[in-house]
Design an enzyme around this catalytic site. Structure first.
Site, PDB file in Angstrom:
ATOM      1  N   CYS B 104       0.884  -1.150   0.000  1.00  0.00           N
ATOM      2  CA  CYS B 104       0.000   0.000   0.000  1.00  0.00           C
ATOM      3  C   CYS B 104       0.929   1.209   0.000  1.00  0.00           C
ATOM      4  CB  CYS B 104      -0.865  -0.007   1.253  1.00  0.00           C
ATOM      5  SG  CYS B 104      -2.139   1.255   1.215  1.00  0.00           S
ATOM      6  N   HIS B 209      -8.427   4.362   1.602  1.00  0.00           N
ATOM      7  CA  HIS B 209      -7.850   4.655   0.296  1.00  0.00           C
ATOM      8  C   HIS B 209      -8.562   5.846  -0.344  1.00  0.00           C
ATOM      9  CE1 HIS B 209      -6.466   0.211   0.272  1.00  0.00           C
ATOM     10  NE2 HIS B 209      -5.612   1.006   0.885  1.00  0.00           N
ATOM     11  N   LEU B 211      -8.299   9.216  -3.522  1.00  0.00           N
ATOM     12  CA  LEU B 211      -7.690  10.013  -4.579  1.00  0.00           C
ATOM     13  C   LEU B 211      -8.070  11.451  -4.211  1.00  0.00           C
ATOM     14  CD1 LEU B 211      -8.240   9.094  -8.323  1.00  0.00           C
ATOM     15  CD2 LEU B 211      -7.739  11.383  -7.545  1.00  0.00           C
ATOM     16  N   GLU B 212      -7.089  12.305  -4.012  1.00  0.00           N
ATOM     17  CA  GLU B 212      -7.395  13.667  -3.574  1.00  0.00           C
ATOM     18  C   GLU B 212      -6.757  14.705  -4.487  1.00  0.00           C
ATOM     19  OE1 GLU B 212      -7.869  13.271   1.304  1.00  0.00           O
ATOM     20  OE2 GLU B 212      -6.342  14.620   0.483  1.00  0.00           O
ATOM     21  N   HIS B 331       4.271   1.891   1.850  1.00  0.00           N
ATOM     22  CA  HIS B 331       4.306   1.901   3.311  1.00  0.00           C
ATOM     23  C   HIS B 331       3.895   0.595   3.990  1.00  0.00           C
ATOM     24  CE1 HIS B 331       0.326   4.286   2.757  1.00  0.00           C
ATOM     25  NE2 HIS B 331      -0.011   3.053   3.070  1.00  0.00           N
ATOM     26  N   PRO B 376       0.055  12.046   4.317  1.00  0.00           N
ATOM     27  CA  PRO B 376      -1.306  12.548   4.105  1.00  0.00           C
ATOM     28  C   PRO B 376      -2.016  12.740   5.440  1.00  0.00           C
ATOM     29  CG  PRO B 376      -0.884  10.506   2.872  1.00  0.00           C
ATOM     30  CD  PRO B 376       0.220  10.675   3.857  1.00  0.00           C
ATOM     31  N   MET B 379      -9.259  13.668   5.108  1.00  0.00           N
ATOM     32  CA  MET B 379      -9.941  14.366   4.015  1.00  0.00           C
ATOM     33  C   MET B 379     -10.035  15.881   4.190  1.00  0.00           C
ATOM     34  SD  MET B 379     -13.134  11.851   3.395  1.00  0.00           S
ATOM     35  CE  MET B 379     -13.592  11.774   5.123  1.00  0.00           C
ATOM     36  N   HIS B 402       3.580   7.307   7.869  1.00  0.00           N
ATOM     37  CA  HIS B 402       2.860   7.212   6.604  1.00  0.00           C
ATOM     38  C   HIS B 402       1.573   8.011   6.577  1.00  0.00           C
ATOM     39  CE1 HIS B 402      -0.095   4.790   8.552  1.00  0.00           C
ATOM     40  NE2 HIS B 402      -0.532   4.193   7.488  1.00  0.00           N
TER      41      HIS B 402
END
Lengths: 136, 479
Positions: B104, B209, B211-212, B331, B376, B379, B402
């Protein structure tokens, strides 16, 4: 003992606790608990044909993990989530059962696997209680 | 639960870490060090993660010290945010130390688009992305592979995708290991694992998981940012996903296999999920070959998603929507690495590499500053780009955290706030959200995570990696 399942706290994953009168009931309830997680909390009415399921493992705890991982595999590959079970035989190293459930159009990919971490099946006064952590 | 009072009396506090010596528990072979400040340490000691890290310190062949990153929290077997190195000659490899989602990871792409100029089309592009990159369900976008094609993905990873026109050779230069591990052994991947992965290439999956779309909000290190191609005010894309069902099944298969062969190697463990075998044994080698193949699948998955994202940007923005890959980091991996002249199997579970300028595996174009490290947030909070340091090699086997790390269970998060509330709050911040499940949105709410600012402060202060840029989410696609 009335069979039951519930979700307990875990920081990142899902801790599933199930209770049943015997090993067959525990496996049945674990399967239903898994289906509820995969289907977003609801347990729909089963339809379609009964399908045979058989899992073998080295011991009782591993049997619970392998049983759940078999159901995870079937949901992902066959897009079939069983919600009703009839256990024909359940011993520490083998379970033979029939399952009936629903077909799904979208793969229920929420549960990656059942793990061996903090895995336990305990004797309680009216049957068995098991805990298993699911990687989500 | 950890015997907090008993164990914590052995804790020695450093400037930005807490360390437990081997006296904390008699079966520990090496000390355990957790990088944290007071607040993060308080959160870490509230769940089982410290006990899990101590369990890792008992594994045969473990060397140096086991490390907990500032985002550490309870997992299964290893804690999430755990790092441990085992000697390759007489130590073990543990599938549970890598986890079910093998490799991942996160990749960052940058655009030349200024957010201010494209803001009116933000909803369009998020919509295009949600249509183009499926979560792994019945919608289009994924690549269904033949047996022969899957074999090549497993064996060659992203190198094969260059041939398929889904990757640019420049992408491979900035992907960890070039997106292709040569020790991959597709034959060690079971038919069941292949079956689960066959139609999942190019899919996000569920859980955390994402997508940003990100705004590059602040530059902390102009030289490194310039080298990475980061410019304040520009739009960037973060992709977080892994090896999907294929990797999950590889881990399932090998945890079972290790569990059964451990007695033959005389291995006893405090936790069955840490099931392992000597790295040099046939069982250890088989897992390593399968894990490397699953890692190739994961890099290929993120690469296929990248191709879909590029297509979507092209449809919305034309040539101006070009996307350049900054880096792709894993990670959840066990990597063969040389540390202090010794070959080690470095397990990083929910932890990423943070190699500095001098490391030979830092991509050539980043040698003057160190490899990019991505942390990250969640959100609704910032994400960070950092640069790896040479010091990290001695501080953490060249590792950093991570993410922000969960602080609240999924169940508690859902009880605290509904998906609709989370969606409203994100939209009020100007974030465009696409998530098919309100329940999943609630589980991943920003309040369920630790304070990413605090986590990054510790990483920076400890010298594991140094701040380069701060990103702020403006669009979210969840699996």
């Amino acid at each position: 003992m009335e069979p039951s399942h519930e979700l307990l706290g875990h920081t990142a994953e899902v801790r599933l606790r199930v209770r049943g009168a015997d090993l067959g009931a525990v496996l049945t309830e674990a399967g239903r608990g898994l289906a509820a997680i995969q289907l977003g909390g609801r347990l729909p009415r089963a339809s379609g044909e009964w399908r045979s399921l058989e899992v073998r493992a080295p011991d009782r705890e591993a049997l619970l993990v392998d049983w759940l991982n078999e159901l995870v595999y079937m949901a992902e590959v066959e897009r079939w989530v069983p919600v009703d079970f009839e256990v024909e035989e359940a011993r520490d190293t083998v379970v033979r059962a029939r399952g009936r459930g629903i077909r799904v159009t979208e793969t229920p990919s929420k549960v990656k696997a059942a793990t061996h971490h903090a895995l336990a099946i305990r004797d309680v006064p009216e049957g068995l209680e098991a805990e298993v952590i699911l990687d989500v | 639960m950890i015997g907090t009072a008993q164990t914590l009396e052995h804790v020695v506090r450093g400037p930005v870490f807490y360390e437990l010596g081997t006296r904390a528990r008699e079966d520990m072979r090496v000390p355990a060090r957790v990088y944290a400040d007071d607040v993060l340490w308080g959160q870490i000691t509230r769940d089982r993660s410290l006990e899990q890290l101590i369990n890792v310190a008992t594994l045969p062949g473990v060397t140096g010290c086991v490390y907990g990153m500032p985002d550490m929290h309870e997992g299964y077997g290893f804690p999430v945010g755990g790092v441990a190195a085992m000697r390759a000659n007489d130590g073990v490899i543990s599938p549970g130390g890598v986890g079910y989602d093998i490799n991942c990871g996160v990749r960052l792409l940058v655009t030349e688009l200024e957010l201010a100029a494209v803001r009116p089309r933000l909803t369009d592009v998020v919509h295009e992305l949600s249509r183009s990159v499926p979560s792994g369900t019945g919608r289009g976008g994924r690549l269904v592979l033949t047996d022969a094609e899957l074999e090549r993905v497993l064996g060659e990873g992203c190198r094969y995708l260059v041939e398929r026109g889904l990757a640019d050779p420049a992408d491979l230069e900035v992907t960890e290991a070039g997106g292709s591990l040569p020790r991959a052994d597709p034959a060690a991947v079971s038919p069941r694992a292949r079956q689960r992965g066959r139609d999942q290439l190019g899919t996000l999956g569920s859980g955390n998981h994402f997508l940003e779309l990100e705004l590059v909000e602040r530059i902390d290190d102009p030289a490194a940012a310039a080298l990475y191609g980061l410019e304040a005010g520009h739009l960037a894309v973060l992709i977080h996903t892994g090896s999907r069902g294929l990797g999950h099944q590889v881990c399932t298969d090998y945890v079972r296999r290790m569990d059964q062969v451990m007695p033959a190697y005389g291995i006893q463990l405090p936790d069955r999920e840490l099931a392992c075998a000597p790295f040099a044994s046939p069982d250890g080698r088989a897992y390593f070959g399968a894990m490397c193949a699953a890692a190739n699948f994961a890099w290929s998955n993120r690469q296929v998603i990248t191709a879909r994202v590029r297509d979507a940007f092209g449809r919305v923005f034309g040539d101006a929507g070009r996307l350049r890959l900054v880096y792709d980091v894993a990670h959840n991996m066990a990597k063969l690495e040389e540390h202090g002249g010794e070959l080690l199997v470095v397990h990083r579970k929910g932890a990423t590499r943070a190699f500095g300028p001098s490391h030979p595996e830092t991509p050539a174009r980043y040698r003057s500053v160190g490899q990019p490290v991505f942390i990250p947030g969640s959100m609704g909070t910032a994400s960070y780009v950092l640069a790896g340091t040479d010091a990290a090699l001695t501080l953490s086997f060249g590792s950093a955290c991570h993410g922000a790390g969960r602080a609240m269970s999924r169940h508690a998060a859902k009880r605290a706030k509904s998906g609709a509330e989370v969606r409203r709050e994100l939209e009020a911040q100007g974030i465009v959200v696409r998530c098919p499940s309100s329940g999943e949105l609630a589980e991943e709410a920003p309040m369920a995570y630790k304070d990413v600012e605090r986590v990054v402060d510790v990483v920076h202060a400890a010298g594991l990696a140094r701040r380069v840029a701060r990103l702020r989410p403006v669009g979210v696609v969840k699996g």
